[in-house]
Design a protein around this motif. Structure first.
Motif, PDB file in Angstrom:
ATOM      1  N   ASP A 116      22.079   4.151  -5.106  1.00 19.93           N
ATOM      2  CA  ASP A 116      21.097   3.068  -5.127  1.00 19.93           C
ATOM      3  C   ASP A 116      21.798   1.715  -5.104  1.00 19.93           C
TER       4      ASP A 116
ATOM      5  N   LEU B 297      16.516   2.930  -4.058  1.00 20.58           N
ATOM      6  CA  LEU B 297      17.040   3.933  -3.121  1.00 20.58           C
ATOM      7  C   LEU B 297      16.479   3.744  -1.710  1.00 20.58           C
TER       8      LEU B 297
ATOM      9  N   ARG C  76      18.977   4.612   1.047  1.00 18.33           N
ATOM     10  CA  ARG C  76      19.257   6.045   1.046  1.00 18.33           C
ATOM     11  C   ARG C  76      18.117   6.824   1.695  1.00 18.33           C
ATOM     12  N   ASN C  77      16.874   6.472   1.364  1.00 16.56           N
ATOM     13  CA  ASN C  77      15.723   7.190   1.897  1.00 16.56           C
ATOM     14  C   ASN C  77      15.553   6.962   3.389  1.00 16.56           C
TER      15      ASN C  77
ATOM     16  N   THR D  57      22.121  12.864  -0.295  1.00 15.14           N
ATOM     17  CA  THR D  57      22.643  11.721  -1.045  1.00 15.14           C
ATOM     18  C   THR D  57      24.160  11.698  -1.037  1.00 15.14           C
TER      19      THR D  57
END
Length: 317
Positions: free
Chosen positions: A8, A115, A118-119, A255
């Motif tokens: 994150d 996040l 990342r998503n 991740t």
């Protein structure tokens, strides 16, 4: 790796958490790894947060369903494509007054927003995993070429990319990375060798297989145009099997593998900084030894002459 990076954005998480507690006017821009840009503003009121993110490879991510994944994760917070802030890929709008009360639900929302990058980058991985399951469940005739087995390219940096190739029994993930200095290339090989050696341990037998090649692209992507085959180019291959992206493990796999390139180069820089600091300490110690080893200068006649308080001169014998 010696140091683990967090998936994150720490600044984004802390800022949004603070604004829930004490709303204030805000207009800040900041960056993340891989040239990802954020802008956090309150254009209407102190409680109306607008978060925009710019990802250089968004046009590729969007092809693999990135917007659908963000809408799945954030729901109505995602602004329509037509309302996205100019110069950015996606915009989220958050009303702090309508947000959840203090507690686990608010913490979960703040962590989810942190996040965002990342998503968005998870889209091609989820797409590749879905294609693999479809190929496994609906195989083609033996000997026939499966049209679903296509290389998926994500050019997330100017000279580097991630390539994903789904097949009936695995998903191959290939990172192309650039080592701009000879020292980086040497240290990179040391780190990557640790991946190979670690898999030989009994506790790591289920880890993905890792392969590394310098200059020569892996066979899976050798047909692609524009690949760098100079000394500075390296290719790292991860072979993911269905156990690595089962429903219970796929999120963590995505991740961790996203962070590979950044963690590799981050640890290379940390290692170089540590080596330089140790060299400076050792050099300082050697300098002290040399200073202590200097011979004393013999006294000459001028050094032997001394004067009394009255001004008379005498010579020591």
């Amino acid at each position: 790796m010696g140091v683990d990076l967090e998936p994150d954005n720490l600044y984004l998480r802390q800022t949004i958490a603070d604004k829930f507690t004490k709303p204030t006017a805000l207009d800040q821009s900041f960056v993340d790894f891989d040239s990802v840009r954020y802008r956090l503003t309150t254009p209407v009121s102190k409680t109306q947060l607008v978060l925009s993110i710019d990802i250089p490879c968004w046009h590729e991510l969007d092809q693999y369903g990135a917007r659908a994944i963000l809408e799945r994760e954030y729901g109505s917070l995602v602004a329509p494509a037509a309302d996205t802030e100019d110069g950015y890929s996606v915009t989220l709008r958050l009303d702090l007054e309508q947000g959840p009360p203090a507690g686990d639900e608010r913490t979960a929302l703040v962590n989810a927003i942190a996040l965002l990058k990342r998503n968005a980058l998870a889209a091609p991985f989820e797409c590749a995993f879905a294609i693999q399951r479809d190929m496994e469940q609906n195989p083609v005739e033996e000997g026939a070429k499966d049209p679903r087995a296509q290389v998926m390219s994500i050019h997330y940096r100017p000279e580097e990319a991630i390539y994903l190739l789904p097949s009936s029994d695995r998903v191959t993930v290939i990172f192309s990375t650039i080592f701009k200095e000879e020292t980086d290339r040497i240290l990179g090989k040391v780190f990557l060798q640790e991946f190979v050696d670690a898999r030989r341990r009994p506790s790591c037998q289920t880890a993905p297989q890792v392969l590394y090649s310098n200059r020569e692209p892996p066979l899976e992507i050798r047909h692609l145009p524009g690949l760098d085959t100079t000394e500075r180019a390296g290719y790292v291959t991860f072979v993911l099997f269905p156990r690595h992206f089962a429903p219970s493990t796929s999120s963590n796999t995505i991740t961790q593998i996203q962070l590979f390139r950044d963690s590799l180069h981050y640890n290379i820089k940390c290692s170089k900084a540590y080596l330089h600091s140790r060299m400076r300490v050792r050099t300082s110690e050697f300098q002290k030894i040399l200073n202590r080893a200097k011979p004393e200068q013999p006294e000459n006649d001028a050094d032997k002459a001394r004067k009394t308080a009255s001004g008379r001169t005498f010579v020591r014998t």
